[in-house]
Enzyme design. Structure first.
Site, mmCIF file in Angstrom:
data_model
loop_
_atom_site.group_PDB
_atom_site.id
_atom_site.type_symbol
_atom_site.label_atom_id
_atom_site.label_comp_id
_atom_site.label_asym_id
_atom_site.label_seq_id
_atom_site.Cartn_x
_atom_site.Cartn_y
_atom_site.Cartn_z
ATOM 1 N N TYR A 102 0.839 -1.203 0.000
ATOM 2 C CA TYR A 102 0.000 0.000 0.000
ATOM 3 C C TYR A 102 0.875 1.255 0.000
ATOM 4 O O TYR A 102 0.688 2.165 -0.806
ATOM 5 C CB TYR A 102 -0.871 -0.052 1.256
ATOM 6 C CG TYR A 102 -1.667 1.191 1.585
ATOM 7 C CD1 TYR A 102 -2.850 1.481 0.908
ATOM 8 C CD2 TYR A 102 -1.256 2.055 2.608
ATOM 9 C CE1 TYR A 102 -3.582 2.609 1.228
ATOM 10 C CE2 TYR A 102 -1.987 3.180 2.935
ATOM 11 C CZ TYR A 102 -3.154 3.463 2.252
ATOM 12 O OH TYR A 102 -3.879 4.572 2.575
ATOM 13 N N LYS A 120 1.270 4.489 -2.614
ATOM 14 C CA LYS A 120 1.042 5.864 -2.169
ATOM 15 C C LYS A 120 2.289 6.714 -2.442
ATOM 16 O O LYS A 120 2.173 7.895 -2.775
ATOM 17 C CB LYS A 120 0.680 5.894 -0.679
ATOM 18 C CG LYS A 120 -0.740 5.388 -0.389
ATOM 19 C CD LYS A 120 -1.815 6.314 -0.954
ATOM 20 C CE LYS A 120 -3.205 6.000 -0.399
ATOM 21 N NZ LYS A 120 -4.249 6.824 -1.058
#
Lengths: 249, 440
Positions: free
Chosen positions: A154, A158
Site C-alpha cells: 500500500y 502511495k
C-alpha cells in the site's frame, strides 16, 4: 442560495468512503456544488440528499471505477461541466500479509492507490491546463513517506502517487493550476475500524476534510493531518536505513 | 473499548462497530445481543452492551425535507446540532429539544425526550410521524400511529429495546428568528415557584433552576425562566436585519477531571447563593440567543468532568400533579438535610401525556446530579422511596443505579414492557447494561 451560474463545483472521486463523504460535506459547506463519483453510484442517493439538504447545494452522482482506465476520458466528458476542484480519495489498503502472497491482490492495491488515481488526475490536469485554472487534490498517505514491513505494498503505491502529484504540481505551477497533496496519518474510518489506533494522533474524517478545504483555499502544497504527522514522518524518514531495517514500527 | 454514558458511571468494556448502511446493520443484529448507541448523552448505562454496542453515528444522513409541513426525514445518527445549523437559517427549529443539542435522532426517540415546552407541546413523540425499526428477525418495519402502532408506541421511550431505530420522520416548527424572549422570575421558595409555573401555562417554554441546599422558609427557592420564540416584531433593528444570525459563542472545555472534593456542600452552596442573587437582579424580559437559552451547558465542552474521575449520577423523577407539592417538598428536605448539594438542579412542569413507556406524566419533574459516592448513592435510594410514596416515576435516560424492584414498584407499565419484549423476541436480541440491571 448561492447564484448557481457562478457556483464552483467540486468532484470527489471515491465519494463513498468516509473521507470522501466528509470532504464533499466540507466543500458543500463552503458553497460548492458537489459531484460524487464512485462505483455503484446509484446507491449513493442517500448521501446525495444528505449533502444537498444540509448545505443547500446541488449534488450529482456519477458512475466511476478507478481501475477502468479505458473509460476515463469518457467519464470526464460525461460530467458536462469541468469541475473547479477534483479530489481523489480513492484507495484500497487490503491486508499486507495476504497481498504479499497473492500478486492479483497486491496488483489491485497498487493499481487502486497509484495507477488509477494518477491517470485520472493526469487527464484532469490536461483539461485544467487548457482552461488555465483549477485545483487537483490527491489524498495520499504518510505510508508513502517510507516503506515499512507492515504496509509497504500500500505504502509504495502511495509513494508513487505522492511523487506523481509533486511532478504534476511542478508542471502546472505556472499554468494557473494548483495541486495539493494531502497526507493523512491514522484516520478513524471504515478502513481502519477494529485497528488499535493511538487516540491523540488519530484524526476523524471531518478533520481531514476541513484541512483539505483549507489547503485548497490557501493554495497549500502538501498538508499532513494532523499536523503532528509532519514531525513524526520527518523523524521516521531520517532514521538511518541500517537501524530502520531492524525496527518494527 | 471502554464506554460509559455522559455521567461516566458506570464504565463497561464493550465491543463496538460503526455500520454505514442497512446491510452492515442487519449483519450486526444477526450476531447476537446488541444495543444501539447514539452520541452517548444518556447519563447511565442505557447505551452500553459488552457483547456489541452499535455506534450509529455513521448512519447520519438527512434524507428529505418537506417545506410545507416542516417534516424532516433523517437517519438515526443525525445530530440535533446539525439539524439546527442546517434548518434554523431557513426558519425551522426542533419542535422539542432536550437540554443538549449533542444528541442523535435515534436517542431522542428511544428516550422520548422532553423539553422546556412539555406542558404546552408534549414530548418529542408528539411530532414524530413514523419510525423505521430493525427488529430481531432482521426485518425493517415502518411504524406509526396507524401502521404497526404497537411497535411505534413501544419504541417511543423504549430505550432501544424494541429494535434498532434506523430512520424517522418528524416535524420541525417554523420560527421567525433565532432569538428567545426570556423572562426571569425569582421565586423565594418551592410554593412560589409552583405558583409561577401554574400561572405561566400559556408560556411556550418554562423551566426553573432550583437551589436544593436552601432550607426553612426558602426551601426550594428558584429562578423560573419563561421563553417565547421572538417574532420579527420583537427584534431590535440590528437583529432584524439577519434574524437567524446569533453570536457565535466561545466554547470552553473542561481540560481535566476536577478533584473529587471540588464540589462539596460549601462550594455548591456558595455558587447557588451567587447564582440566585445574580438572577434576581436580572429579572424581567430580555432577548437571548437560542443556544444560550436551550443549551447553556453545551458551551462548556466535557462539563461532565467537573464531577471528577468517579463520575456522577443523575436523578430525575416526575411526581403527579396532585402530589407534586408534597412530593417535591419531601425530596428537597431530604437533599438539604443530607447536605448533598446538586450543582445543577432543575424543576419543570409536565403536561399530560398518554404513552406506553415514556417517562413524562402530568406533574412536576425534578432533575439533580450528584458525584458518585456512597453517601450520594444512599441519598438517591431515599429519593427513590419518596418518589414512589408520592406516586412518581423515573427517567431511564438519566438512570444508572435504580434497582429492578424499585422500578417495578414505581411503574406498573414495566411488566407490560417485559411481556412485549418476550412475545416479540426483542429480548433475545436487544439488551443494554441498563436493561439487564432492571430486568427489562
Amino acid at each position: 442560495m448561492t447564484d448557481t451560474s457562478r457556483q464552483k463545483t467540486v468532484l470527489v472521486l471515491g465519494g463513498r468512503s468516509d473521507i470522501g463523504r466528509a470532504i464533499a460535506h466540507s466543500f458543500a459547506a463552503d458553497g460548492y456544488a458537489v459531484a460524487l463519483a464512485a462505483r455503484n453510484a446509484a446507491n449513493l442517493e442517500t448521501d446525495k440528499s444528505d449533502i444537498s439538504l444540509r448545505h443547500n447545494v446541488p449534488v450529482s452522482l456519477h458512475e466511476f471505477d478507478v481501475l477502468d482506465t479505458g473509460k476515463m476520458e469518457a467519464f470526464i466528458d460525461s460530467l458536462g461541466v469541468l469541475p473547479d476542484v477534483v479530489v481523489s480519495v480513492v484507495g484500497l489498503m487490503g491486508e499486507q500479509a495476504e497481498n504479499e502472497k497473492d500478486t492479483d491482490l497486491s496488483a489491485r492495491v497498487m493499481r487502486s492507490n497509484y495507477e488509477g488515481p494518477a491517470l485520472i488526475l493526469g487527464l484532469f490536469a490536461n483539461r485544467f491546463e487548457e482552461r488555465g485554472s483549477g485545483t487537483l487534490v490527491g489524498v495520499s498517505s504518510v505510508a508513502g513517506d517510507r516503506g515499512r514491513a507492515t504496509n509497504y505494498i500500500y505504502g509504495s503505491a502511495k509513494a508513487g502517487f505522492t511523487a506523481f502529484l509533486s511532478g504534476l504540481r511542478n508542471r502546472l505551477a505556472r499554468k494557473g493550476v494548483h495541486v495539493v497533496t494531502v497526507k493523512p496519518g491514522f484516520v478513524r474510518t471504515q478502513m481502519t475500524e477494529g485497528m488499535k489506533l493511538p487516540g491523540p494522533i488519530t484524526a476523524d474524517p471531518e478533520e481531514v476534510a476541513q484541512a483539505t478545504v483549507k489547503a485548497v483555499r490557501k493554495g497549500k502544497n502538501t498538508v499532513y493531518t494532523k499536523p503532528v504527522w509532519a514531525l513524526i514522518m520527518l523523524i521516521i524518514t531520517h532514521i538511518p536505513e541500517a537501524i530502520f531495517k531492524k525496527m518494527s514500527i | 473499548m471502554k464506554l460509559s454514558g455522559w455521567g461516566r458511571y458506570p464504565t463497561v468494556e464493550c465491543k463496538t462497530s460503526s455500520p454505514r448502511n442497512e446491510a452492515d446493520l442487519a449483519g450486526l443484529v444477526r450476531s447476537g445481543q446488541v444495543i444501539a448507541r447514539g452520541n452517548g448523552r444518556s447519563y447511565g448505562d442505557s447505551s452500553l452492551n459488552s457483547h456489541m454496542t452499535i455506534d450509529m453515528r455513521r448512519m447520519s444522513r438527512m434524507l428529505a425535507f418537506d417545506e410545507a409541513s416542516g417534516q424532516l426525514t433523517a437517519e438515526a445518527g443525525v445530530l440535533l446540532a446539525d439539524i439546527i445549523s442546517s434548518f434554523l437559517p431557513r426558519g425551522w427549529f426542533p419542535a422539542v429539544t432536550p437540554g443538549t443539542k449533542f444528541v442523535t435522532v435515534g436517542g431522542m426517540i428511544a428516550a422520548d425526550v422532553h423539553g422546556k415546552n412539555h406542558h404546552s407541546d408534549g414530548a418529542f413523540s408528539t411530532f414524530l410521524d413514523w419510525v423505521d425499526v430493525l427488529c430481531s428477525d432482521g426485518e425493517i418495519r415502518r411504524c406509526s400511529r396507524d401502521e404497526t402502532p404497537d411497535l411505534f408506541e413501544w419504541t417511543v421511550g423504549g430505550m432501544g429495546l424494541t429494535g434498532i431505530i434506523v430512520r424517522a420522520a418528524f416535524r420541525l416548527r417554523p420560527v421567525e428568528s433565532g432569538w428567545i424572549r426570556q423572562t426571569t422570575i425569582p421565586a423565594e421558595n418551592l410554593a412560589a415557584a409552583i405558583d409561577i409555573f401554574e400561572r405561566s401555562a400559556d408560556s411556550t417554554y418554562s423551566v426553573a433552576w432550583i437551589d436544593c441546599l436552601s432550607t426553612g422558609a426558602s426551601l426550594g427557592r428558584s429562578l423560573v425562566y419563561l421563553g417565547e420564540h421572538a417574532a420579527h416584531a420583537d427584534l431590535p433593528r440590528k437583529q432584524l436585519q439577519a434574524p437567524f444570525q446569533t453570536p457565535r459563542k466561545r466554547k470552553l472545555t473542561v481540560p481535566l477531571d476536577a478533584p473529587g472534593f471540588a464540589l462539596n456542600r460549601w462550594t455548591v452552596k456558595a455558587f447557588n447563593e451567587v447564582y440566585y442573587r445574580a438572577g434576581r437582579s436580572k429579572t424581567g424580559t430580555q432577548l437571548v440567543d437560542w443556544d444560550t437559552y436551550f443549551y447553556p451547558l453545551d458551551a462548556i465542552l466535557k462539563w461532565n468532568r467537573i464531577y471528577g474521575r468517579k463520575g456522577f449520577a443523575q436523578f430525575q423523577c416526575v411526581i403527579p400533579l396532585e402530589q407534586s407539592k408534597d412530593g417535591m417538598q419531601a425530596l428537597l428536605e431530604a437533599i438539604s438535610a443530607a447536605g448533598q448539594g446538586s450543582f445543577l438542579s432543575v424543576l419543570k412542569r409536565f403536561g399530560a401525556q398518554e404513552s406506553r413507556f415514556s417517562f413524562p406524566m402530568e406533574g412536576y419533574t425534578l432533575a439533580l446530579d450528584f458525584p458518585v459516592n456512597n453517601r450520594s448513592l444512599e441519598l438517591m435510594n431515599r429519593l427513590d422511596e419518596i418518589t414512589i410514596a408520592h406516586g412518581g416515576r423515573f427517567y431511564l435516560a438519566k438512570d444508572s443505579r435504580l434497582k429492578a424492584e424499585t422500578l417495578a414498584k414505581s411503574d406498573t407499565r414495566v411488566s407490560d414492557f417485559r411481556e412485549m419484549r418476550k412475545s416479540t423476541s426483542a429480548a433475545e436480541t436487544f439488551s443494554s447494561a441498563q436493561s439487564d440491571r432492571l430486568v427489562l
